[in-house]
Design a protein around this motif. Structure first.
Motif, PDB file in Angstrom:
ATOM      1  N   VAL A  56       0.844  -1.195   0.000  1.00  0.00           N
ATOM      2  CA  VAL A  56       0.000   0.000   0.000  1.00  0.00           C
ATOM      3  C   VAL A  56       0.877   1.242   0.000  1.00  0.00           C
ATOM      4  N   VAL A  71      -2.255   7.655   4.233  1.00  0.00           N
ATOM      5  CA  VAL A  71      -1.840   6.279   4.542  1.00  0.00           C
ATOM      6  C   VAL A  71      -1.552   6.068   6.033  1.00  0.00           C
ATOM      7  N   PRO A 102      -4.728   7.210   8.605  1.00  0.00           N
ATOM      8  CA  PRO A 102      -5.870   6.280   8.687  1.00  0.00           C
ATOM      9  C   PRO A 102      -5.479   4.930   9.271  1.00  0.00           C
ATOM     10  N   SER A 103      -4.266   4.472   8.938  1.00  0.00           N
ATOM     11  CA  SER A 103      -3.837   3.183   9.459  1.00  0.00           C
ATOM     12  C   SER A 103      -3.697   3.240  10.983  1.00  0.00           C
ATOM     13  N   ALA A 122     -16.223   1.314   9.210  1.00  0.00           N
ATOM     14  CA  ALA A 122     -17.085   0.670   8.210  1.00  0.00           C
ATOM     15  C   ALA A 122     -16.267   0.017   7.113  1.00  0.00           C
ATOM     16  N   TRP A 123     -15.044   0.525   6.888  1.00  0.00           N
ATOM     17  CA  TRP A 123     -14.234  -0.007   5.789  1.00  0.00           C
ATOM     18  C   TRP A 123     -13.586  -1.331   6.133  1.00  0.00           C
ATOM     19  N   ARG A 124     -13.666  -1.718   7.396  1.00  0.00           N
ATOM     20  CA  ARG A 124     -12.957  -2.925   7.816  1.00  0.00           C
ATOM     21  C   ARG A 124     -13.745  -4.180   7.510  1.00  0.00           C
ATOM     22  N   PRO A 125     -13.071  -5.224   7.037  1.00  0.00           N
ATOM     23  CA  PRO A 125     -13.787  -6.489   6.882  1.00  0.00           C
ATOM     24  C   PRO A 125     -14.149  -7.015   8.259  1.00  0.00           C
ATOM     25  N   PRO A 126     -15.319  -7.647   8.392  1.00  0.00           N
ATOM     26  CA  PRO A 126     -15.670  -8.199   9.701  1.00  0.00           C
ATOM     27  C   PRO A 126     -14.619  -9.212  10.126  1.00  0.00           C
ATOM     28  N   ASP A 175      -2.693  -6.746  -3.154  1.00  0.00           N
ATOM     29  CA  ASP A 175      -3.650  -5.658  -2.995  1.00  0.00           C
ATOM     30  C   ASP A 175      -2.915  -4.405  -2.560  1.00  0.00           C
ATOM     31  N   ALA A 176      -3.081  -3.350  -3.313  1.00  0.00           N
ATOM     32  CA  ALA A 176      -2.355  -2.130  -2.994  1.00  0.00           C
ATOM     33  C   ALA A 176      -3.311  -0.967  -2.754  1.00  0.00           C
ATOM     34  N   LEU A 177      -4.617  -1.232  -2.814  1.00  0.00           N
ATOM     35  CA  LEU A 177      -5.579  -0.162  -2.572  1.00  0.00           C
ATOM     36  C   LEU A 177      -5.560   0.197  -1.093  1.00  0.00           C
ATOM     37  N   MET A 178      -5.893   1.445  -0.798  1.00  0.00           N
ATOM     38  CA  MET A 178      -6.001   1.841   0.597  1.00  0.00           C
ATOM     39  C   MET A 178      -7.321   1.312   1.140  1.00  0.00           C
ATOM     40  N   PRO A 179      -7.255   0.382   2.096  1.00  0.00           N
ATOM     41  CA  PRO A 179      -8.485  -0.292   2.526  1.00  0.00           C
ATOM     42  C   PRO A 179      -9.478   0.639   3.212  1.00  0.00           C
ATOM     43  N   TRP A 180      -8.994   1.807   3.677  1.00  0.00           N
ATOM     44  CA  TRP A 180      -9.899   2.725   4.379  1.00  0.00           C
ATOM     45  C   TRP A 180     -10.558   3.710   3.432  1.00  0.00           C
ATOM     46  N   TYR A 212     -16.046  -0.433  -0.240  1.00  0.00           N
ATOM     47  CA  TYR A 212     -14.677  -0.497   0.264  1.00  0.00           C
ATOM     48  C   TYR A 212     -13.997  -1.716  -0.348  1.00  0.00           C
ATOM     49  N   PRO A 213     -12.665  -1.707  -0.438  1.00  0.00           N
ATOM     50  CA  PRO A 213     -11.973  -2.824  -1.090  1.00  0.00           C
ATOM     51  C   PRO A 213     -12.401  -4.200  -0.573  1.00  0.00           C
ATOM     52  N   HIS A 214     -12.617  -4.335   0.734  1.00  0.00           N
ATOM     53  CA  HIS A 214     -12.953  -5.675   1.232  1.00  0.00           C
ATOM     54  C   HIS A 214     -14.343  -6.115   0.788  1.00  0.00           C
ATOM     55  N   GLN A 215     -15.132  -5.173   0.271  1.00  0.00           N
ATOM     56  CA  GLN A 215     -16.465  -5.538  -0.206  1.00  0.00           C
ATOM     57  C   GLN A 215     -16.454  -5.873  -1.697  1.00  0.00           C
TER      58      GLN A 215
END
Lengths: 261, 280
Positions: free
Chosen positions: A155, A173, A176-177, A252-256, B101-106, B147-150
């Protein structure tokens, strides 16, 4: 298991527990009822006391004080943790110099600091806030530090290839991380803010839930202690619920996560 | 050394614009006794509008070469030039599509694409508008808010492709970009890539371990030797007609002839790499 069935069983556990307590407080199961009541009180007495807390309105002030201390401790500790965590993660040399001291400070059981905070900040809310801050700070600090350090190299490389400069990397980057790591520890850090507040109150204060419990204990008023504990437990549950709501919005962006509903 | 250069030299005129030039490039990892030479004395040119695929056994330093062109890695010797300029530091002219995967997950799909313009100073509203258009071009018009994970693996690659192409880079570097995808999705992504590429024909350096993919997509296939100290052992021009449909082109007799020719070069290197890994 269906939702309704699960709920019924959960209520059932409480019912059985309270019923057993009630029976012991009414009939001489373990020696004399009087003795049992002295040590364990009785569910109806505790319920009545809680009702009185709210009916007379005396509890609101204490809840408010404890809530204020918790929020202040969380906010100050979190801001400090984010700033220092970020700084250390981006400046490995600074981190290396301070490393033994951070470890030392974190190893110290925070309760021993309570007397010194009382001395410095007095018996008001700030000595409790300070105790909570020392607890929250380290949790947030370590999480943010980790969050900045463990940004996926891909990333990061991708962001660089997209033409981001240092400032933009920080904003898009690293930040947010780091925040996501901080939020993932939100339950723990808010919980510790509350622990700091209540323990501080318990050790010396004139208001707050910790004070209510401590005062009842001082007069061997077991009913008062239990009533305070029940109110505290529901207070924690309510705060935890609010944290969950905030978390769902912010992450919300996080996978469960695997294993979590 | 068996040198099986089969470049159709007609188009290889040195006067035509050279987009990427690697001159005598060697890359060494580590230092002293532990040092490890990944690639050695590589000379390679990619002309403007040319699609070059690099194939080779695992661990032969294919990605290392891309990183040198991208400016993510400095060579120990030699130099890389992009459009005549020596690469020093991250190269702003290059678009890089990563394997992982290089997308920003947030960030949502839309934000991931628009941020590529925003960091270059494009106003937010305009960046988002253009990002929306690009997502539509890669077939994700309905998925901008995800979002990327979706998203599925293929959809994430499409977002990454839009993210790279929206900056209109002079050259495209692709490091086994479709490697993690299943065979069918990989074919579709290949077709999408060719379609987008044919619009403005950027120079492409495409690394893959999949020979069929390399032939189906490229103008020229470069075969690298097994590492360490990997070199270029062969180059083959791919004279299949364009536009191509990757699933169709595989059935052509010419495709099979090329595949056989290149495989005879590649096979020896693959066996060497295999032998190094598993004893004699």
């Amino acid at each position: 298991m269906s939702r309704a069935r699960l709920f019924t069983l959960q209520i059932g556990v409480a019912f059985v527990f309270i019923a057993a307590w009630h029976v012991c407080a009414q009939y001489p199961v373990f020696g004399e009822v009087k003795n049992f009541r002295f040590f364990f009180s009785a569910p109806d007495d505790v319920g009545l006391r809680i009702w009185k807390f709210f009916a007379t309105g005396m509890i609101w002030r204490h809840l408010w004080i404890t809530l204020t201390e918790t929020i202040l401790a969380f906010v100050i500790g979190a801001v400090g943790g984010v700033v220092i965590g970020f700084w250390f993660a981006r400046q490995p040399r600074v981190a290396a110099v301070f490393d033994p001291y951070v470890k030392m400070a974190n190893a110290l059981p925070r309760v021993v600091l309570a007397p010194i905070f009382m001395l410095w900040f007095g018996l008001g809310i700030w000595s409790k806030v300070a105790l909570g801050v020392t607890l929250v700070f380290f949790i947030v600090f370590f999480n943010v530090y980790q969050g900045v350090k463990e940004v996926s190299p891909t990333v990061l490389a991708n962001a660089r290839m997209l033409g981001m400069n240092e400032r933009q990397l920080l904003r898009h980057v690293y930040w947010p991380s780091a925040l996501s790591w901080m939020f993932s520890s939100l339950h723990t850090s808010v919980g510790f803010a509350l622990v700091g507040a209540v323990v501080g109150e318990y050790l010396g204060s004139a208001a707050g839930l910790g004070y209510v419990i401590h005062e009842a204990e001082g007069t061997f008023d077991v009913t008062g202690v239990f009533a305070g504990m029940v109110v505290l437990a529901f207070f924690v549950l309510a705060i935890d619920y609010l944290v969950t709501l905030a978390e769902n919005r912010l992450l919300a962006w996080r996978p469960p996560a695997a294993g979590q509903g | 050394m068996a040198f099986t250069n089969a470049v159709a030299s007609g188009r290889a005129s040195s006067l035509s614009g050279v987009a990427v030039a690697l001159e005598d490039v060697s890359v060494v990892f580590g230092s002293g006794a532990d040092s490890y030479c990944a690639v050695e004395t590589i000379d390679l040119n990619v002309r403007d509008g040319e699609f070059v695929a690099i194939v080779g056994p695992t661990g032969c330093g294919k990605s290392t070469l891309l990183n040198v062109v991208a400016g993510l890695l400095a060579p120990a010797r030699g130099r890389a030039l992009v459009r005549g300029r020596q690469v020093a530091g991250v190269d702003a002219d290059a678009g890089y599509l990563f394997q992982q995967d290089a997308l920003m997950p947030w960030k949502t799909a839309l934000d991931n694409v628009s941020v590529a313009l925003e960091v270059a100073g494009v106003a937010r509203a305009e960046a988002r508008e253009r990002a929306r258009a690009w997502l539509a071009r890669v077939g994700l018009a309905r998925f901008t808010a995800r979002y990327p994970h979706q998203l599925s693996g293929g959809q994430r690659k499409r977002v990454a492709l839009a993210q790279v192409l929206i900056r209109n880079p002079a050259i495209l570097l692709m490091d086994e970009p479709f490697g993690p995808l299943d065979a069918q999705t990989r074919g579709l992504m290949g077709d999408l890539l060719l379609k987008l590429w044919s619009d403005d024909r950027k120079a492409v350096l495409f690394v893959t371990h999949d020979l069929e993919e390399a032939i189906a997509l490229s103008d020229r296939v470069v075969v690298m030797a097994a590492g360490p100290g990997s070199r270029i052992v062969a180059e083959h021009a791919i004279d299949l007609p364009r536009p191509r449909e990757t699933s169709e082109i595989r059935l052509e007799p010419r495709f099979h002839a090329l595949q056989r020719a290149i495989w005879s070069d590649l096979r020896a290197e693959v066996m060497k790499a295999y032998g190094d890994q598993f004893g004699e």
